[in-house]
Design an enzyme around this catalytic site. Sequence first.
Site, PDB file in Angstrom:
ATOM      1  N   TYR A 139      -0.344  -8.693  -3.055  1.00  0.00           N
ATOM      2  CA  TYR A 139      -1.446  -9.194  -3.880  1.00  0.00           C
ATOM      3  C   TYR A 139      -1.400 -10.712  -4.020  1.00  0.00           C
ATOM      4  O   TYR A 139      -2.379 -11.338  -4.435  1.00  0.00           O
ATOM      5  CB  TYR A 139      -1.430  -8.556  -5.274  1.00  0.00           C
ATOM      6  N   LYS A 190       8.858   1.768   2.015  1.00  0.00           N
ATOM      7  CA  LYS A 190       8.388   2.277   3.312  1.00  0.00           C
ATOM      8  C   LYS A 190       9.293   1.625   4.354  1.00  0.00           C
ATOM      9  O   LYS A 190       8.833   0.921   5.276  1.00  0.00           O
ATOM     10  CB  LYS A 190       6.903   1.901   3.483  1.00  0.00           C
ATOM     11  N   ASP A 222       4.910   7.605   0.892  1.00  0.00           N
ATOM     12  CA  ASP A 222       4.017   8.744   1.169  1.00  0.00           C
ATOM     13  C   ASP A 222       4.598  10.031   0.587  1.00  0.00           C
ATOM     14  O   ASP A 222       3.901  10.833  -0.037  1.00  0.00           O
ATOM     15  CB  ASP A 222       3.721   8.883   2.672  1.00  0.00           C
ATOM     16  N   ASP A 246       0.941   0.036  -8.132  1.00  0.00           N
ATOM     17  CA  ASP A 246      -0.430   0.076  -8.616  1.00  0.00           C
ATOM     18  C   ASP A 246      -1.001   1.478  -8.418  1.00  0.00           C
ATOM     19  O   ASP A 246      -1.577   2.081  -9.332  1.00  0.00           O
ATOM     20  CB  ASP A 246      -1.249  -0.964  -7.817  1.00  0.00           C
ATOM     21  N   ASP A 250      -1.090   4.868 -11.406  1.00  0.00           N
ATOM     22  CA  ASP A 250      -2.362   5.470 -11.811  1.00  0.00           C
ATOM     23  C   ASP A 250      -2.348   6.978 -11.560  1.00  0.00           C
ATOM     24  O   ASP A 250      -2.847   7.756 -12.378  1.00  0.00           O
ATOM     25  CB  ASP A 250      -3.533   4.831 -11.055  1.00  0.00           C
TER      26      ASP A 250
END
Length: 355
Positions: A139, A190, A222, A246, A250
């Site tokens: 980001y 990852k 994943d 992020d 959620d």
Amino acid sequence: MKKILILPGDGIGPEIVAEAVKVLDRLRADGLSVELEQGLVGGSAYDAKGHPLPEDTLVQARAADAILLGAVGGPQYESLDRPLRPEQGLLGLRAELKLFSNLRPAILYPQLAEASTLKPEVVSGLDIMIVRELTGGIYFGQPRGVRTLDNGEKEGFNTLVYRESEIERIGRSAFEIAQKRGKRLCSVDKANVLEVTELWRQVMLELAKDYPDVELSHMYVDNAAMQLVRAPKQFDVMVTTNLFGDILSDAAAMLTGSIGMLPSASLDADGKGMYEPIHGSAPDIAGQGVANPLATILSVAMMLRYSFGQPEPAERIEVAVGKVLDQGLRTPDIAAEGQASVGTAEMGDAVVAAL
Ligand code: NAD
């Protein structure tokens, strides 16, 4: 004496924060040594001072030991220039105070298990803490942008970058939180595909030597997404990058099905923090006295535990919230169909009584 800056913000912010202040006042009467100060942020700050994060508020925020924030935003501010929009108040505070560690618990009180879209037995009693790196990663990485290639085609690009020191500080934050909870930490990466997260994993492994009482495990993102909806109760604390956090936080929050119940925290390297409910300013119900104040009240519990090192009053608040749910009290957002509901102030008063 610890100093708390109260920033009610916009929409339902002032209504829910007022209930959290009642809880703080009750704890102060019982000897909790804190003083409260009020400030302006978001749209209400823009209305009063022409900026969503006025200089006065920044001065107050720097001097405080912790901040309790309601929520910011509202349709009346959506046409403002981006730097003047309410959310810039929040982003500005995070950046100015270097709040790099975002704590997002997903807790499902057994009394509300029916509110989840998952089977009650999968989520009842769920208690996960996701620690998300908040100020680095893709980001913020440079270079970024959209460029036009020689053949005229456009190409968008962002950069995923983490320094060892950035990984180490979020890692330490997460290990310390795990020490205060169930002592199990799952680092999500990852590492099979991304070199950045291969480094992430190495740093976590190195750090683990300093926290022998915490059991560290690793999971690819994943698989973590899959495990969160398959068997979420296997997790205690998870730590991950800005982007992965992020998304996963959620998903984890929605496992509980009740946005009005979830608190959050953003911490700096010294444990100073900003505490707020995960929900927004809910303009659709603002001013009606029906908003659920429990996420904000539970944010106070997080503040006591993570910024002030006071687990006993924190637990007292959490137990009190459990009690009012046991008594059958529900604001409309968590009431079952046909179930009678109470208003914001009535819920706050009930928590104070249960304390
Ligand atoms: P929202 O979280 O405000 O509301 C989503 C839905 O949940 C609404 O139906 C609302 O009534 C309900 N809800 C939220 N909190 C509740 C509570 N405590 N009790 C009962 N019901 C509750 O999200 P939104 O509608 O997408 O955004 C509204 C405004 O809030 C926007 O201006 C947005 O930018 C802002 N926002 C602020 C924050 C923040 O301050 N941290 C976070 C998200 C959104």
